[in-house]
Design a protein around this motif. Structure first.
Motif, PDB file in Angstrom:
ATOM      1  N   GLU A   1       0.672  -1.221  -0.030  1.00 55.04           N
ATOM      2  CA  GLU A   1       0.052   0.123   0.116  1.00 55.04           C
ATOM      3  C   GLU A   1       0.963   1.341  -0.002  1.00 55.04           C
ATOM      4  OE1 GLU A   1      -4.229  -1.031   1.121  1.00 55.04           O
ATOM      5  OE2 GLU A   1      -3.075  -0.167   2.637  1.00 55.04           O
TER       6      GLU A   1
ATOM      7  N   ASP B   1       2.196   4.863  -1.258  1.00 53.41           N
ATOM      8  CA  ASP B   1       1.286   5.834  -1.599  1.00 53.41           C
ATOM      9  C   ASP B   1       1.756   6.526  -3.240  1.00 53.41           C
ATOM     10  OD1 ASP B   1      -0.205   6.774   1.109  1.00 53.41           O
ATOM     11  OD2 ASP B   1       1.793   6.054   1.131  1.00 53.41           O
TER      12      ASP B   1
ATOM     13  N   GLN C   1       0.233  -1.214  -9.090  1.00 49.60           N
ATOM     14  CA  GLN C   1       0.112  -0.127  -8.223  1.00 49.60           C
ATOM     15  C   GLN C   1      -0.972   1.056  -8.689  1.00 49.60           C
ATOM     16  OE1 GLN C   1       1.920   0.789  -5.767  1.00 49.60           O
ATOM     17  NE2 GLN C   1       1.020   2.919  -5.578  1.00 49.60           N
TER      18      GLN C   1
ATOM     19  N   VAL D   1      -3.684  -0.231  -6.263  1.00 46.31           N
ATOM     20  CA  VAL D   1      -3.206   0.122  -5.232  1.00 46.31           C
ATOM     21  C   VAL D   1      -3.633   1.595  -4.820  1.00 46.31           C
ATOM     22  CG1 VAL D   1      -1.303   0.532  -3.193  1.00 46.31           C
ATOM     23  CG2 VAL D   1      -1.369  -1.513  -4.740  1.00 46.31           C
TER      24      VAL D   1
ATOM     25  N   SER E   1      -7.070   2.391  -4.153  1.00 43.96           N
ATOM     26  CA  SER E   1      -7.664   2.238  -2.780  1.00 43.96           C
ATOM     27  C   SER E   1      -7.134   3.055  -1.875  1.00 43.96           C
ATOM     28  CB  SER E   1      -7.483   0.636  -2.690  1.00 43.96           C
ATOM     29  OG  SER E   1      -6.281   0.395  -1.745  1.00 43.96           O
ATOM     30  N   VAL E   2      -5.661   3.442  -2.074  1.00 46.85           N
ATOM     31  CA  VAL E   2      -5.081   4.207  -1.094  1.00 46.85           C
ATOM     32  C   VAL E   2      -5.513   5.682  -0.893  1.00 46.85           C
ATOM     33  CG1 VAL E   2      -3.014   5.483  -0.509  1.00 46.85           C
ATOM     34  CG2 VAL E   2      -3.049   2.749  -0.741  1.00 46.85           C
TER      35      VAL E   2
END
Ligand code: SF4
Length: 445
Positions: free
Chosen positions: A324, A326, A364, A367, A370-371
Motif C-alpha cells: 500500500e 502512496d 500499483q 493500490v 484504494s489508497v
C-alpha cells in the motif's frame, strides 16, 4: 540567452545558479532559443532515455545555429561531465562544454563564446558542484515553493548508478549556509521548502563526521513563514532514530517520506549494492507508519536489473500489491557504461524489462485507487500551486502527502461564483472524489 534545463531538481538548482550568475553578468534571458544569441543546455545523463533527450535538445539548438538563428551553444550538466570533449568532437555546432563542478565559470565561458565563436571551450574538472553558490540563484519555481539543495554527490556505490561518477562523493553544504538560504527564501515568500540531495539522510556525514539532517530540520522549521518542509531522496540505510523523532515531533515536516527502495529481494538488493535487506526496509517503513500517523511513502523500483529472475519479479510484484505505497515510480533497468551492473553478464531482454515495468505499474494503479480512495470525505489543508487553464473557478494544489511536480495533485473547486484560490494560498478542502493518483475537492465553508 536561452536556458534549457533537463533532468532532476538538483540540475534545476544548477540552472538557477547559472541564470543568477548570468543575470549579474548582464545577460538577459529569453524563453525562445531562436531569439537568443547563445543557448545554454543544462543536460541530464542519468540513464539512456535522459541522455537521448539531452542530445535531441542539443541537436535542436544545432539546427538553429546552422540556420543562423543562434551564435553559440554551451552544454552543461551531467552529459557534459560524462562525455566532455566527445561532445565537441561529435557535434561541431557546440562551442563549449561546462562540467558539473564548473557552474561558477559560466559567465566567463559565455563571454568567450560570444567574443570568439570558434574557440571551442572545454571547461570540465573533477565532478561535483561548488555547492555553495546558492546566494546567486534566480529561483524559477512559483513564489510559494522552492528547492533547497543541502548537499550534492553521493558516497553510496549502487552498481546501476552513474551519479557518483558525474557528481562526485557526498559534499554537504555548511548548516549555516543552508539555513541562511532558507531564511532568504522565506523572506521572498517561500512557504514550502523541498530539501534535495542525492542522499539527503547522509547530510553532514562528510562535513561533521555524522549525519546532521535532524539538526538541520529543527533549524528550518523555526524559520518564520516556512509552513512545510519536505525531504526528498532519503536512503533506507541512513535513517536514524533522531530523524524519525524530528518527523514525529515537528508538525511543519511534511508527513511524507521519499525513499527509493529500488527492489525488495535480498539477491537483487545485494547485486545492486543497496547495503540494506528486505527485512530492514520493511521494519523501517513499519516504524515510520506507526510513529508518523498519516505518513505517505514515495518510492522507486528498478525492474529488469541483470540477473532478475521470474521469482525475484514475482516477489517484488507481491510486495507492491501488499505494501500500500502512496507513490510508486518504476524504471526499466538502463545499462550504463562505466557502472558495475553494465558489465554484468545476466542482462535482461528489453521487451521483458518493459513488460515487468508495465505489470508493476498496473498493480500499483490498483493500490493507488484504494489508497487515495480513502481520502474521500475528509476535509484537509491544501497548498494551492495555481489556477487550472480552461477551468474557471478551479485551482490545482497539493495535500501534505503530495510532493511538488512529482506526485498526484488535488484539484480545488471554489464555491459557486467565487474566484479560484490563488497560488500560494492555503485552503481547507473537502475531498469529494479520488481518481487513481489525483484528488478532487471543494473549498470547505
Ligand atoms: S544512493 Fe545509489 S542510486 Fe542514489 S545517487 Fe547514490 S549511488 Fe546513485
Amino acid at each position: 540567452m536561452a536556458l534549457v534545463t533537463l533532468g532532476c531538481a538538483k540540475n534545476l538548482v544548477d540552472s538557477e545558479i547559472m541564470a543568477g550568475l548570468l543575470a549579474k553578468g548582464t545577460f538577459t534571458m529569453t524563453s525562445d532559443p531562436a531569439a537568443a544569441d547563445v543557448a545554454l543546455v543544462n543536460t541530464c545523463a542519468f540513464i539512456g532515455p535522459s541522455q537521448r533527450e539531452s542530445i535531441d535538445r542539443i541537436l535542436e539548438m544545432a539546427a538553429l545555429k546552422r540556420e543562423g538563428k543562434l551564435r553559440g551553444i554551451v552544454v552543461a550538466g551531467c552529459l557534459a561531465q560524462r562525455y566532455q570533449a566527445d561532445l565537441l568532437n561529435e557535434i561541431p555546432e557546440v562551442d563549449a562544454v561546462v562540467g558539473t563542478g564548473q557552474v561558477d565559470a559560466i559567465v566567463r565561458v559565455m563571454n568567450r563564446v560570444l567574443r570568439s565563436p570558434s574557440s571551442r571551450i572545454l571547461e570540465v574538472g573533477p565532478p561535483g558542484t561548488a555547492v555553495d553558490l546558492a546566494s546567486h540563484r534566480a529561483v524559477s519555481t512559483p513564489r510559494h515553493v522552492a528547492y533547497l539543495r543541502i548537499a550534492d554527490g553521493c558516497d553510496f556505490r549502487c552498481t546501476f548508478c552513474i551519479i557518483p561518477a558525474l557528481r562526485g562523493d557526498l559534499r554537504s553544504r555548511p548548516l549555516e549556509s543552508v539555513v541562511a538560504e532558507a531564511r532568504r527564501l522565506a523572506e521572498g515568500g517561500t512557504r514550502e521548502l523541498l530539501l534535495i540531495a542525492q542522499d539527503s539522510t547522509s547530510y553532514g556525514a562528510d562535513l561533521y563526521g555524522e549525519a546532521r539532517l535532524p539538526e538541520l530540520l529543527r533549524e528550518l522549521v523555526r524559520i518564520q513563514g516556512i509552513e512545510w518542509v519536505r525531504v526528498h531522496y532519503t536512503h533506507p540505510k541512513t535513517w536514524s532514530e533522531a530523524l524519525i523523532q524530528v518527523f514525529e515531533e515537528e508538525v511543519k515536516i511534511c508527513k511524507y517520506v521519499d525513499i527509493p527502495l529500488q527492489h525488495v529481494t535480498d539477491s537483487m538488493l545485494r547485486r545492486m549494492r543497496r547495503e540494506v535487506r528486505r527485512a530492514d526496509m520493511e521494519r523501517l517503513i513499519e516504524t515510520l507508519r506507526s510513529r508518523i500517523p498519516g505518513v505517505a511513502i514515495r518510492t522507486h523500483f528498478i525492474v529488469g536489473f541483470p540477473g532478475e529472475t521470474e521469482e525475484d519479479f514475482t516477489e517484488l510484484l507481491g510486495y507492491v500489491r501488499g505494501a500500500e505505497l502512496d507513490h510508486v515510480g518504476c524504471f526499466a533497468y538502463s545499462r550504463e557504461d562505466g557502472t558495475p551492473a553494465g558489465r554484468m553478464k545476466e542482462q535482461i531482454p528489453e521487451r521483458l524489462k518493459l513488460s515487468r515495468r508495465q505489470a508493476l505499474m498496473t498493480a500499483q494503479k490498483k493500490v493507488a485507487t484504494s489508497v487515495w480512495g480513502r481520502w474521500v470525505g475528509r476535509t484537509v489543508p491544501v497548498l494551492v500551486d495555481g489556477p487550472v487553464a480552461g477551468r474557471p473557478g478551479v485551482s490545482v494544489g497539493r495535500v501534505e502527502q503530495q510532493g511538488y511536480e512529482v506526485d498526484g495533485v488535488t484539484y480545488v473547486r471554489a464555491a459557486d461564483g467565487a474566484p479560484a484560490p490563488e497560488a500560494g494560498a492555503w485552503v481547507r478542502v473537502r475531498i469529494v472524489r479520488a481518481r487513481e493518483y489525483d484528488l478532487d475537492g471543494e473549498v470547505a465553508a
